[in-house]
Design a protein around this motif. Structure first.
Motif, PDB file in Angstrom:
ATOM      1  N   ASP A 126      15.286  30.511  -7.771  1.00 13.51           N
ATOM      2  CA  ASP A 126      14.595  29.332  -8.311  1.00 13.51           C
ATOM      3  C   ASP A 126      14.342  28.281  -7.227  1.00 13.51           C
ATOM      4  O   ASP A 126      13.402  27.488  -7.329  1.00 13.51           O
ATOM      5  CB  ASP A 126      15.439  28.654  -9.406  1.00 13.51           C
ATOM      6  N   MET A 127      15.196  28.252  -6.216  1.00 14.26           N
ATOM      7  CA  MET A 127      15.133  27.194  -5.202  1.00 14.26           C
ATOM      8  C   MET A 127      14.030  27.396  -4.165  1.00 14.26           C
ATOM      9  O   MET A 127      13.780  26.535  -3.327  1.00 14.26           O
ATOM     10  CB  MET A 127      16.480  27.071  -4.477  1.00 14.26           C
ATOM     11  N   ILE A 128      13.342  28.521  -4.218  1.00 12.72           N
ATOM     12  CA  ILE A 128      12.304  28.813  -3.219  1.00 12.72           C
ATOM     13  C   ILE A 128      10.991  28.093  -3.539  1.00 12.72           C
ATOM     14  O   ILE A 128      10.274  27.642  -2.650  1.00 12.72           O
ATOM     15  CB  ILE A 128      12.048  30.344  -3.139  1.00 12.72           C
ATOM     16  N   VAL A 129      10.670  27.959  -4.819  1.00 11.63           N
ATOM     17  CA  VAL A 129       9.311  27.579  -5.215  1.00 11.63           C
ATOM     18  C   VAL A 129       8.874  26.201  -4.703  1.00 11.63           C
ATOM     19  O   VAL A 129       7.705  26.005  -4.368  1.00 11.63           O
ATOM     20  CB  VAL A 129       9.127  27.701  -6.747  1.00 11.63           C
ATOM     21  N   SER A 130       9.804  25.251  -4.581  1.00 13.14           N
ATOM     22  CA  SER A 130       9.410  23.922  -4.086  1.00 13.14           C
ATOM     23  C   SER A 130       8.955  23.966  -2.631  1.00 13.14           C
ATOM     24  O   SER A 130       8.282  23.040  -2.157  1.00 13.14           O
ATOM     25  CB  SER A 130      10.550  22.919  -4.258  1.00 13.14           C
ATOM     26  N   GLY A 131       9.305  25.031  -1.932  1.00 13.53           N
ATOM     27  CA  GLY A 131       8.832  25.206  -0.561  1.00 13.53           C
ATOM     28  C   GLY A 131       7.322  25.313  -0.449  1.00 13.53           C
ATOM     29  O   GLY A 131       6.745  25.084   0.625  1.00 13.53           O
ATOM     30  N   ARG A 132       6.653  25.613  -1.556  1.00  9.62           N
ATOM     31  CA  ARG A 132       5.183  25.695  -1.533  1.00  9.62           C
ATOM     32  C   ARG A 132       4.549  24.345  -1.176  1.00  9.62           C
ATOM     33  O   ARG A 132       3.436  24.301  -0.659  1.00  9.62           O
ATOM     34  CB  ARG A 132       4.649  26.151  -2.904  1.00  9.62           C
ATOM     35  N   LEU A 133       5.276  23.258  -1.455  1.00 10.44           N
ATOM     36  CA  LEU A 133       4.735  21.924  -1.180  1.00 10.44           C
ATOM     37  C   LEU A 133       4.685  21.630   0.322  1.00 10.44           C
ATOM     38  O   LEU A 133       4.006  20.699   0.749  1.00 10.44           O
ATOM     39  CB  LEU A 133       5.607  20.851  -1.854  1.00 10.44           C
ATOM     40  N   LEU A 134       5.411  22.418   1.111  1.00 11.32           N
ATOM     41  CA  LEU A 134       5.610  22.074   2.524  1.00 11.32           C
ATOM     42  C   LEU A 134       4.511  22.580   3.446  1.00 11.32           C
ATOM     43  O   LEU A 134       4.340  22.058   4.546  1.00 11.32           O
ATOM     44  CB  LEU A 134       6.967  22.604   2.989  1.00 11.32           C
ATOM     45  N   PHE A 135       3.768  23.595   3.025  1.00  9.05           N
ATOM     46  CA  PHE A 135       2.724  24.158   3.897  1.00  9.05           C
ATOM     47  C   PHE A 135       1.671  23.104   4.246  1.00  9.05           C
ATOM     48  O   PHE A 135       1.355  22.892   5.412  1.00  9.05           O
ATOM     49  CB  PHE A 135       2.050  25.361   3.221  1.00  9.05           C
ATOM     50  N   ASN A 136       1.151  22.451   3.221  1.00 11.05           N
ATOM     51  CA  ASN A 136       0.105  21.452   3.443  1.00 11.05           C
ATOM     52  C   ASN A 136       0.652  20.236   4.195  1.00 11.05           C
ATOM     53  O   ASN A 136      -0.011  19.697   5.085  1.00 11.05           O
ATOM     54  CB  ASN A 136      -0.515  21.032   2.111  1.00 11.05           C
ATOM     55  N   LEU A 137       1.876  19.833   3.847  1.00 16.58           N
ATOM     56  CA  LEU A 137       2.473  18.675   4.528  1.00 16.58           C
ATOM     57  C   LEU A 137       2.666  18.966   6.015  1.00 16.58           C
ATOM     58  O   LEU A 137       2.414  18.111   6.865  1.00 16.58           O
ATOM     59  CB  LEU A 137       3.814  18.312   3.877  1.00 16.58           C
ATOM     60  N   TYR A 138       3.110  20.176   6.329  1.00 12.23           N
ATOM     61  CA  TYR A 138       3.290  20.538   7.740  1.00 12.23           C
ATOM     62  C   TYR A 138       1.941  20.593   8.460  1.00 12.23           C
ATOM     63  O   TYR A 138       1.790  20.079   9.565  1.00 12.23           O
ATOM     64  CB  TYR A 138       4.019  21.881   7.856  1.00 12.23           C
ATOM     65  N   GLU A 139       0.964  21.164   7.780  1.00  7.33           N
ATOM     66  CA  GLU A 139      -0.369  21.300   8.392  1.00  7.33           C
ATOM     67  C   GLU A 139      -0.994  19.930   8.668  1.00  7.33           C
ATOM     68  O   GLU A 139      -1.613  19.716   9.703  1.00  7.33           O
ATOM     69  CB  GLU A 139      -1.274  22.117   7.456  1.00  7.33           C
ATOM     70  N   THR A 140      -0.819  19.001   7.737  1.00  6.23           N
ATOM     71  CA  THR A 140      -1.495  17.704   7.870  1.00  6.23           C
ATOM     72  C   THR A 140      -0.711  16.704   8.725  1.00  6.23           C
ATOM     73  O   THR A 140      -1.307  15.841   9.355  1.00  6.23           O
ATOM     74  CB  THR A 140      -1.780  17.084   6.487  1.00  6.23           C
ATOM     75  N   THR A 141       0.632  16.821   8.749  1.00  5.64           N
ATOM     76  CA  THR A 141       1.426  15.837   9.506  1.00  5.64           C
ATOM     77  C   THR A 141       1.964  16.395  10.819  1.00  5.64           C
ATOM     78  O   THR A 141       2.323  15.623  11.698  1.00  5.64           O
ATOM     79  CB  THR A 141       2.648  15.365   8.686  1.00  5.64           C
ATOM     80  N   LYS A 142       2.061  17.720  10.903  1.00  5.37           N
ATOM     81  CA  LYS A 142       2.684  18.394  12.062  1.00  5.37           C
ATOM     82  C   LYS A 142       4.135  17.952  12.281  1.00  5.37           C
ATOM     83  O   LYS A 142       4.676  18.067  13.377  1.00  5.37           O
ATOM     84  CB  LYS A 142       1.868  18.167  13.359  1.00  5.37           C
TER      85      LYS A 142
END
Length: 410
Positions: A126-142
């Motif tokens: 269950d704890m994996i799914v919130s990781g989906r939010l991080l792809f865009n944040l990493y891409e946009t903020t580096k």
């Protein structure tokens, strides 16, 4: 002497005004929060996706408060709802939506990438799914903290205990068990990670998870999938021949259908497993369509519509509306599923929705939570599912509702 008194008087006035100003500033800080909440205006003509998102923001000023959480916690419901905000932001670039997502991740991810409240050693998928939010944040903020956090979650998947044939256990404590819920919790993140950072090298392993649950949990009569499967057939809820739990739970099936349409985003058309996954999606959706009520909705226990105690349930119905609509939009499913999705959405907005005076909306008749085993023990019986508590605007319904509204442009 007179000059000295005047100077002292001026100093006293200055000190008093500084103190007054400081106190005033401190006192006004919380008021600003309340004010910004009250400033959220929800137009009658707004799309349903915006209505629901703004409702959640109005009622939960900080995104970690979703599901009435009192303190920030790394949890799957936040991942689900805030993923729907990500999709909404693509259609309506209201900066408040993006800030709401980032507010959650920044409460929970330290500068070094440590995820607060997360415990890898529990191997809880269950704890994996919130990781989906991080792809865009990493891409946009580096910002490297997001990458480190994603790598931590990937590390969990690498060590996740498995069945003898390679299926992820739902949690360390649920030995040898796969649950339908787990496919949504793990696979879309896993697929996106391997495509983004590994040139797709683990897509076969992503597909393997669907193959395992499809092979073991599908009922040959209805085509529906059971909520859980125990490989060793040791759990009291497990059928001694098949290892399956006794009933079909609509939300579990909803997790599965959503997992397929979301994971498929990362499978190229020419990938050897892509057609297989599209086939699974068609099979489960064809089976679900047979059990859609005339209201457009689905029952809590999917195949027992007329039975006493059963009810038309909001989260499963929202999830099916989303999976049907996205599947049709992407060309995985025949066009008729878009009509069925619209019918489901009509049911949600006319049968289960209340609109309050301030424009906020509330979906009713949502199962709050259901599982198998554990303490107190959950036996997976019909009586168990229909007697679990209900909760208005539960996040397991609000997130999929936003996603369905976006796919249907409603």
């Amino acid at each position: 002497m007179l000059i000295r008194k005047q100077n002292l008087f001026k100093t006293a006035i200055l000190f008093a005004s500084v103190t007054l100003f400081s106190c005033k500033t401190v006192a006004q800080e919380p008021a600003k929060k309340v004010e910004s909440q009250n400033q959220i205006v929800i137009s009658k003509n707004a799309k349903w996706s915006d209505k629901m998102a703004l409702t959640l923001m109005k009622r939960h000023p900080e995104s970690y408060m979703i599901d009435n959480a009192k303190a920030p916690k790394w949890d799957y419901v936040h991942g689900l709802v805030l993923h729907s905000f990500e999709e909404l932001y693509k259609k309506n670039a209201d900066p408040r939506y993006n800030a709401y997502i980032k507010g959650y991740t920044d409460h929970l991810i330290e500068k070094d990438g440590t995820i607060k409240t997360y415990e890898l050693e529990k191997y809880n998928i269950d704890m994996i799914v919130s990781g989906r939010l991080l792809f865009n944040l990493y891409e946009t903020t580096k910002d490297n903290k997001y990458l480190v956090a994603m790598q931590t979650l990937k590390k969990q998947l690498e060590g996740q205990p498995r069945t003898s044939t390679g299926g992820f256990w739902h949690k360390q404590i649920y030995t040898n068990q796969m649950w339908l819920d787990g496919l949504y919790m793990g696979e879309p993140f896993y697929a996106q990670y391997t495509v983004t950072f590994e040139n797709g090298k683990n897509l076969n392993d992503v597909a393997k998870q669907f193959e395992e649950i499809q092979l073991h949990a599908t009922d040959p009569k209805t085509g529906l999938l059971y909520h859980g499967w125990d490989e060793k057939k040791l759990m009291p809820w497990a059928n001694k021949e098949t290892g399956n739990s006794p009933n079909f739970w609509s939300r579990a099936l909803g997790w599965y259908a959503m997992a397929l349409v979301d994971a498929l985003d990362y499978f190229p058309k020419d990938h050897p497993k892509q057609k297989e996954l599209v086939g699974y999606l068609n099979n489960v959706c064809a089976s679900l369509a047979k059990f859609q009520d005339k209201s457009g909705l689905w029952y809590q226990v999917t195949d027992k519509g007329g039975k006493e105690g059963n009810y038309l349930e909001g989260s499963g119905s929202s999830m099916f509306a989303y999976a049907f609509a996205k599947g049709a939009n992407k060309g995985y499913l025949p066009a008729k599923y878009k009509k069925l999705a619209n019918k489901a959405f009509d049911g949600l907005t006319t049968k289960l929705m209340k609109v309050d005076a301030d424009g906020t909306i509330t979906m009713t008749d949502i199962c709050a939570v259901a599982g198998l085993g554990g303490t107190p023990y959950r036996d997976g019986s019909y009586e168990y599912y229909v007697n679990e508590k209900k909760k208005d605007n539960d996040p397991k319904a609000t997130g999929p509702f936003i996603l369905a509204a976006l796919e249907l442009n409603r």
